[in-house]
Design a protein around this motif. Structure first.
Motif, PDB file in Angstrom:
ATOM      1  N   ASP A 127      12.130   6.301  -4.943  1.00  0.00           N
ATOM      2  CA  ASP A 127      13.029   5.195  -4.627  1.00  0.00           C
ATOM      3  C   ASP A 127      13.318   5.117  -3.126  1.00  0.00           C
ATOM      4  N   GLN A 128      13.439   6.274  -2.475  1.00  0.00           N
ATOM      5  CA  GLN A 128      13.635   6.307  -1.034  1.00  0.00           C
ATOM      6  C   GLN A 128      12.422   5.741  -0.300  1.00  0.00           C
ATOM      7  N   LEU A 129      11.214   6.174  -0.699  1.00  0.00           N
ATOM      8  CA  LEU A 129       9.984   5.672  -0.054  1.00  0.00           C
ATOM      9  C   LEU A 129       9.822   4.180  -0.279  1.00  0.00           C
ATOM     10  N   LYS A 130      10.160   3.710  -1.452  1.00  0.00           N
ATOM     11  CA  LYS A 130      10.054   2.292  -1.772  1.00  0.00           C
ATOM     12  C   LYS A 130      11.010   1.470  -0.907  1.00  0.00           C
ATOM     13  N   ALA A 131      12.250   1.956  -0.806  1.00  0.00           N
ATOM     14  CA  ALA A 131      13.243   1.254   0.027  1.00  0.00           C
ATOM     15  C   ALA A 131      12.817   1.242   1.490  1.00  0.00           C
ATOM     16  N   ASP A 141       0.828  -1.208   0.000  1.00  0.00           N
ATOM     17  CA  ASP A 141       0.000   0.000   0.000  1.00  0.00           C
ATOM     18  C   ASP A 141       0.862   1.257   0.000  1.00  0.00           C
ATOM     19  N   GLN A 142       1.939   1.241   0.782  1.00  0.00           N
ATOM     20  CA  GLN A 142       2.827   2.400   0.825  1.00  0.00           C
ATOM     21  C   GLN A 142       3.490   2.639  -0.527  1.00  0.00           C
ATOM     22  N   ILE A 143       3.912   1.553  -1.159  1.00  0.00           N
ATOM     23  CA  ILE A 143       4.551   1.689  -2.473  1.00  0.00           C
ATOM     24  C   ILE A 143       3.541   2.186  -3.505  1.00  0.00           C
ATOM     25  N   ALA A 144       2.306   1.687  -3.423  1.00  0.00           N
ATOM     26  CA  ALA A 144       1.275   2.125  -4.367  1.00  0.00           C
ATOM     27  C   ALA A 144       0.959   3.602  -4.189  1.00  0.00           C
ATOM     28  N   SER A 145       0.877   4.053  -2.935  1.00  0.00           N
ATOM     29  CA  SER A 145       0.592   5.484  -2.724  1.00  0.00           C
ATOM     30  C   SER A 145       1.770   6.341  -3.169  1.00  0.00           C
ATOM     31  N   ALA A 146       3.010   5.844  -2.965  1.00  0.00           N
ATOM     32  CA  ALA A 146       4.177   6.589  -3.438  1.00  0.00           C
ATOM     33  C   ALA A 146       4.203   6.631  -4.963  1.00  0.00           C
ATOM     34  N   LYS A 147       3.793   5.546  -5.618  1.00  0.00           N
ATOM     35  CA  LYS A 147       3.734   5.509  -7.094  1.00  0.00           C
ATOM     36  C   LYS A 147       2.702   6.503  -7.614  1.00  0.00           C
ATOM     37  N   ALA A 148       1.572   6.611  -6.890  1.00  0.00           N
ATOM     38  CA  ALA A 148       0.554   7.586  -7.284  1.00  0.00           C
ATOM     39  C   ALA A 148       1.099   9.006  -7.157  1.00  0.00           C
TER      40      ALA A 148
END
Length: 128
Positions: free
Chosen positions: A120-124, A100-107
């Motif tokens: 990339d930082q949020l994903k890591a 969910d965090q990665i999806a919101s960061a992608k949005a």
């Protein structure tokens, strides 16, 4: 209190009284925690504790002490599991939550709110 010994015996008897009250409350809590015991048996144990408190408490601890420990352990484990589940839900860690965090960061990246480096930082961080 005229002497030190009077005070000492007051302390000793106070300790035993408080210990007895703790045992009594543990027994009453265990009676209501036990789902296998019918209401009539629970009522009989309570009446017995009121009429012959020390004798019935001793009999209860001897007769039902092992089950009392098992029920207490189950209650503690249930509370621990609920606490762990709550902490995980509040902290935001876990596999589905990371997705969910990665999806919101992608949005946010798609909207242009953040840069690729920030994504990339949020994903890591979510995967850590």
């Amino acid at each position: 209190m005229n002497s030190f010994m009077d005070f000492f015996w007051l302390l000793v008897w106070s300790f035993f009284f408080v210990a007895y009250l703790i045992i009594l409350f543990q027994i009453i809590t265990d009676l209501f925690r036990d789902k296998d015991l019918s209401g009539w048996w629970k009522a009989l144990w309570i009446i017995g504790l009121l009429v012959f408190p020390f004798l019935i408490a001793l009999i209860y601890l001897i007769a039902r002490g092992k089950g009392m420990g098992e029920r207490h352990l189950a209650a503690v484990q249930s509370a621990q599991a609920a606490t762990d589940q709550y902490i995980k839900s509040v902290a935001g860690s876990g596999g589905a939550n990371a997705a969910d965090q990665i999806a919101s960061a992608k949005a946010l990246l798609d909207n242009g709110t953040i840069t690729q480096a920030e994504f990339d930082q949020l994903k890591a961080k979510a995967l850590a």
